[in-house]
Design a protein around this motif. Structure first.
Motif, PDB file in Angstrom:
ATOM      1  N   ASN A 120       3.214  10.130  47.770  1.00  0.00           N
ATOM      2  CA  ASN A 120       3.783  11.356  47.216  1.00  0.00           C
ATOM      3  C   ASN A 120       4.141  12.338  48.322  1.00  0.00           C
ATOM      4  O   ASN A 120       3.567  12.295  49.423  1.00  0.00           O
ATOM      5  N   VAL A 121       5.065  13.215  48.000  1.00  0.00           N
ATOM      6  CA  VAL A 121       5.525  14.230  48.951  1.00  0.00           C
ATOM      7  C   VAL A 121       5.277  15.610  48.348  1.00  0.00           C
ATOM      8  O   VAL A 121       5.665  15.881  47.208  1.00  0.00           O
ATOM      9  N   VAL A 122       4.636  16.486  49.124  1.00  0.00           N
ATOM     10  CA  VAL A 122       4.341  17.844  48.688  1.00  0.00           C
ATOM     11  C   VAL A 122       5.520  18.740  49.036  1.00  0.00           C
ATOM     12  O   VAL A 122       5.862  18.906  50.218  1.00  0.00           O
ATOM     13  N   SER A 123       6.143  19.327  48.037  1.00  0.00           N
ATOM     14  CA  SER A 123       7.265  20.228  48.293  1.00  0.00           C
ATOM     15  C   SER A 123       7.526  21.084  47.065  1.00  0.00           C
ATOM     16  O   SER A 123       7.471  20.603  45.939  1.00  0.00           O
ATOM     17  N   GLN A 124       7.808  22.368  47.330  1.00  0.00           N
ATOM     18  CA  GLN A 124       8.277  23.271  46.286  1.00  0.00           C
ATOM     19  C   GLN A 124       9.555  23.980  46.708  1.00  0.00           C
ATOM     20  O   GLN A 124       9.983  24.926  46.047  1.00  0.00           O
ATOM     21  N   TRP A 172       3.880  19.709  57.961  1.00  0.00           N
ATOM     22  CA  TRP A 172       4.135  20.939  57.197  1.00  0.00           C
ATOM     23  C   TRP A 172       4.485  22.075  58.144  1.00  0.00           C
ATOM     24  O   TRP A 172       3.704  22.439  59.023  1.00  0.00           O
ATOM     25  N   ARG A 173       5.670  22.681  57.927  1.00  0.00           N
ATOM     26  CA  ARG A 173       6.127  23.724  58.842  1.00  0.00           C
ATOM     27  C   ARG A 173       6.793  24.862  58.080  1.00  0.00           C
ATOM     28  O   ARG A 173       7.777  25.442  58.524  1.00  0.00           O
ATOM     29  N   TRP A 174       6.231  25.205  56.934  1.00  0.00           N
ATOM     30  CA  TRP A 174       6.834  26.259  56.102  1.00  0.00           C
ATOM     31  C   TRP A 174       5.949  27.488  56.021  1.00  0.00           C
ATOM     32  O   TRP A 174       6.409  28.615  56.165  1.00  0.00           O
ATOM     33  N   GLY A 217       4.399  30.880  66.534  1.00  0.00           N
ATOM     34  CA  GLY A 217       4.471  30.790  65.080  1.00  0.00           C
ATOM     35  C   GLY A 217       5.900  30.669  64.579  1.00  0.00           C
ATOM     36  O   GLY A 217       6.178  29.930  63.631  1.00  0.00           O
ATOM     37  N   ILE A 218       6.825  31.398  65.209  1.00  0.00           N
ATOM     38  CA  ILE A 218       8.234  31.297  64.820  1.00  0.00           C
ATOM     39  C   ILE A 218       8.728  29.869  64.981  1.00  0.00           C
ATOM     40  O   ILE A 218       9.469  29.340  64.143  1.00  0.00           O
ATOM     41  N   LEU A 219       8.309  29.226  66.063  1.00  0.00           N
ATOM     42  CA  LEU A 219       8.726  27.849  66.317  1.00  0.00           C
ATOM     43  C   LEU A 219       8.018  26.871  65.396  1.00  0.00           C
ATOM     44  O   LEU A 219       8.644  25.952  64.851  1.00  0.00           O
ATOM     45  N   ARG A 279       9.004  27.757  61.691  1.00  0.00           N
ATOM     46  CA  ARG A 279      10.458  27.839  61.513  1.00  0.00           C
ATOM     47  C   ARG A 279      10.849  29.033  60.634  1.00  0.00           C
ATOM     48  O   ARG A 279      11.560  28.899  59.636  1.00  0.00           O
ATOM     49  N   ILE A 280      10.346  30.195  61.037  1.00  0.00           N
ATOM     50  CA  ILE A 280      10.553  31.401  60.230  1.00  0.00           C
ATOM     51  C   ILE A 280      12.031  31.741  60.101  1.00  0.00           C
ATOM     52  O   ILE A 280      12.480  32.238  59.062  1.00  0.00           O
TER      53      ILE A 280
END
Length: 553
Positions: free
Chosen positions: A78-82, A96-98, A255-257, A260-261
Motif C-alpha cells: 500500500n501507498v500512503v498519500s492524501q 516521505w517528504r511532505w 528543512g526546505i530541501l 520540499r516546502i
C-alpha cells in the motif's frame, strides 16, 4: 484571595531561612490536583476511537519507521498519500517528504514501547499535552510570581475541551504547543545575558520547525514582532541575529530541501485571505477568547494601540504581549491557503493565561463577578457562543446541535460523556466490517477512510482515498463509497470517486445491507466544529459497501 503584588525582578531576594522545606512541603498541591484531573481527561480511554484519516497517515508512516528506520510511504503493498502522490518521489524509494517527521517518530516510539495499537501511539502526544498544562503554570508562576494566576491558567487550559481534543490526538498539535511554551519560558529567562536560555530558544525553534514548519513560520516572526512592540528592552539584537542564523542554517534550509516546502507554495490563493481571516476570528471567539472579553481588553489597552503605552504591571504587560502575538499569528495564517483550527491550537495556553488574568484582576473589584466569570469560562461555552449568535457573526447549519461545541452547552460534560459511554465511530464500523468479511490479499477501493484500513487491517490492498487516479483496469473485491463527494485542489473529483462513478456496480457487485451510519470524519478532533460527542440520531445515511459477485460456475 487577595490580589498579589509580587512581580518578577522587583523585590530583593529573601534572606536565607534556617533549614530547607521537604519536597512535599514545597509541592503545590493545587497543581497536583489539576494535573491529575488533566491526566484523566487526556489518558482515559485513549484508544477508544480508532485513528481517523490524518492520524492513520502518521500511524502508517510510523509503522514503516519501525521496519526500516525511515518514514517511507510504501510498505510494498500500500501507498500512503492524501495529496495525489505529491508527498514523495517514487524513484527515491517513497521517502516521505511532505510534512515534518517529529510526529512520525513520536508515534513510532509509542508503538515500539506499547505495541502496534491506538493508545500507545497516542500516549506520547497526550503526555506532551499534560506537560503543556504544567508549563503553562510554570511560565506564570516562575516569571510573574503569582500562584493564583498560574493555577487558574492551568485550570482553564485543563477545562478547555478543544485543547483536550487535540491533546488526545497522535499529531503535532500538542508537541508544537509544548515547544512554543518552552520558547516563551526561555525568552523570559534573561536570554540576553545567559547562554542557557539562548540555547533553549534555539532548541525550541528547531523542534517546532520539525514538528510543523507552518507553526514555526506563523510563530517565530510574529513572536519577534510582538516582542519588539511590547518588550523592546528585551531585544538583544546581536544575539537575535545569531539565533536567527543558527536556526536558519540548522533547521530552515535543510528543512526546505527535505520537506520540499517550495512545492507547496503553488497552493497560495489571495482570494481566500478575507474568508480565512473571518473564520479564524470566529474560531478565536467561539473556542479560545470570548468576544466580550476581547472587546473589554481592546478598550482597556487602547493607549497601547494608539500610542504604544504599556501597562505598568509586568503581568498585564505579558498578557498584552500574548494578545498581540495571537492577533499577529491570525493575520499571518490568513494568507495560508488552507484554514484549520489546528493551526492556532498552539495559542490555547496563551489564551488560558489571558483569561486567567482577567479572572484574577476582576477578583480585586468584585469577587462574585470574578467567580461567575471563572465558572462561565471553565465549565460552559455560553460566553463564547451566545454573543456570536446574537450578533449573527457565525451562522452554521449545525449551530443548534447540542452534540457539538457550536451550541450552548457544558463542554466538559460532553467530553466526559463520550469518554465514559463511548461513541460509534464510523472508522470503527469500517475497520470491523473488513476485519470480519475481507480476506488477506483482497483489494478494497475506498473513497475515504483508506488509511485507517491500511493500518488496522493488514494484508489488504487498499486503493482510493485521496491517493490519486485508480490504476486502469482495477477490479477491486470490495468498494466503499462515502456520502461526501470530495474534490482535489483543482476542484476536480478525486480519482476514487471518478472511478467508482464509472463502475458497473449494480451488474458486477452486490451491495451489502448495512445499518452503520456514514459520518464524514469519525474521530476528527483537530477541529471542534466537526467533533461529535454523542451519537447522531436517525435518520442518517448508511455506509455503502459493495462486494464483487462470485463468478458463476
Amino acid at each position: 484571595m487577595p490580589i498579589s503584588t509580587t512581580t518578577a525582578g522587583t523585590h530583593p531576594a529573601a534572606p536565607p531561612q534556617p533549614g530547607s522545606p521537604g519536597f512535599f512541603a514545597r509541592l503545590d498541591w493545587g497543581l497536583v490536583v489539576v494535573l491529575l484531573a488533566a491526566a484523566f481527561l487526556l489518558f482515559y480511554n485513549l484508544g477508544q476511537r480508532p485513528f481517523w484519516q490524518d492520524e492513520a497517515e502518521t500511524a502508517c508512516l510510523a509503522r514503516n519507521v519501525l521496519h526500516s528506520g525511515l518514514p517511507y510511504a510504501s510498505d510494498g503493498v500500500n501507498v500512503v498519500s492524501q495529496e495525489e502522490a505529491r508527498e514523495f518521489d517514487k524513484t527515491g524509494g517513497y521517502l516521505w517528504r511532505w510534512s515534518p517527521w517529529i510526529q512520525i517518530y513520536m508515534q513510532a516510539a509509542g508503538m515500539a514501547v506499547g505495541g502496534m495499537d491506538t493508545a500507545p501511539a497516542r500516549f506520547p502526544f497526550a503526555l506532551a499535552a499534560l506537560l503543556a498544562i504544567f508549563w503553562t503554570y510554570r511560565l506564570v508562576r516562575r516569571h510573574f510570581g503569582d500562584r493564583s494566576w498560574a493555577l487558574l491558567a492551568a485550570i482553564l487550559l485543563t477545562s478547555c475541551v478543544p485543547f483536550l481534543l487535540i491533546g488526545r490526538q497522535a499529531r503535532y498539535y500538542a508537541p508544537g504547543t509544548l515547544f512554543v511554551l518552552w520558547a516563551l519560558d526561555a525568552f523570559f529567562s534573561d536570554w540576553q545575558r545567559r547562554w542557557g536560555p539562548f540555547w533553549a530558544i534555539f532548541a525550541s525553534m528547531v523542534l517546532l520547525f520539525h514538528a510543523n514548519y507552518l507553526l514555526f513560520l506563523s510563530f517565530a516572526p510574529t513572536a519577534l514582532a510582538a516582542a519588539a512592540l511590547v518588550y523592546p528592552e528585551r531585544m538583544a539584537w546581536k544575539r537575535l541575529g545569531l539565533l536567527t542564523l543558527l536556526t536558519t542554517v540548522v533547521a530552515v534550509v535543510p528543512g526546505i530541501l527535505l520537506y520540499r516546502i517550495g512545492r507547496q507554495s503553488g497552493m497560495f490563493d489571495i482570494l481566500l485571505v478575507p474568508e480565512n481571516l473571518m473564520l479564524y476570528f470566529a474560531d478565536l471567539c467561539m473556542f479560545c477568547i470570548p468576544l466580550p472579553v476581547s472587546a473589554a481588553l481592546v478598550w482597556r489597552w487602547r493607549g497601547f494601540f494608539t500610542r504604544l503605552r504599556r501597562p505598568d504591571d509586568p503581568g498585564e504587560t505579558f498578557v498584552l504581549f500574548s494578545a498581540v502575538l495571537i492577533v499577529m499569528s491570525l493575520l499571518f495564517l490568513g494568507i495560508v491557503p488552507q484554514r484549520f483550527f489546528r493551526y492556532i491550537a498552539h495559542l490555547l495556553p496563551l489564551c488560558a493565561i489571558l483569561l486567567a488574568w482577567c479572572v484574577r484582576r476582576l477578583w480585586g473589584f468584585s469577587r462574585p463577578a470574578s467567580v461567575m466569570l471563572f465558572i462561565l469560562l471553565a465549565f460552559t461555552n455560553w460566553l463564547a457562543v451566545y454573543p456570536m449568535e446574537r450578533l449573527k457573526i457565525v451562522n452554521r447549519p449545525w449551530q443548534n446541535d447540542f452534540r457539538q461545541l457550536t451550541s450552548l452547552n457544558f463542554p466538559l460534560k460532553l467530553l466526559v460523556t463520550e469518554l465514559v459511554c463511548g461513541y460509534p465511530d464510523v472508522n470503527t464500523s469500517i475497520v470491523e466490517f473488513f476485519k470480519t468479511h475481507a480476506k488477506p490479499g483482497q483489494t478494497v477501493l475506498a473513497e475515504y477512510g483508506d488509511l485507517p484500513l491500511m493500518f488496522y487491517v493488514p494484508g489488504l490492498r487498499v486503493l482510493g482515498g485521496l491517493q490519486g487516479p485508480v490504476p486502469p483496469g482495477t477490479v477491486p473485491d470490495w468498494v466503499l463509497r462515502r456520502r461526501v463527494v470530495r474534490v482535489n485542489r483543482d476542484r476536480f473529483l478525486f480519482g476514487a470517486r471518478e472511478y467508482t462513478d464509472g463502475m458497473d456496480l449494480s451488474g458486477r457487485y452486490e451491495r451489502v445491507p448495512l445499518s452503520l451510519p456514514d459520518e464524514t470524519f469519525g474521530n476528527r478532533t483537530d477541529d471542534p466544529n466537526h467533533h461529535y460527542f454523542m451519537p447522531v440520531e436517525p435518520p442518517n445515511k448508511s455506509l455503502e459497501i459493495w462486494r464483487l459477485k462470485e463468478p458463476r460456475s
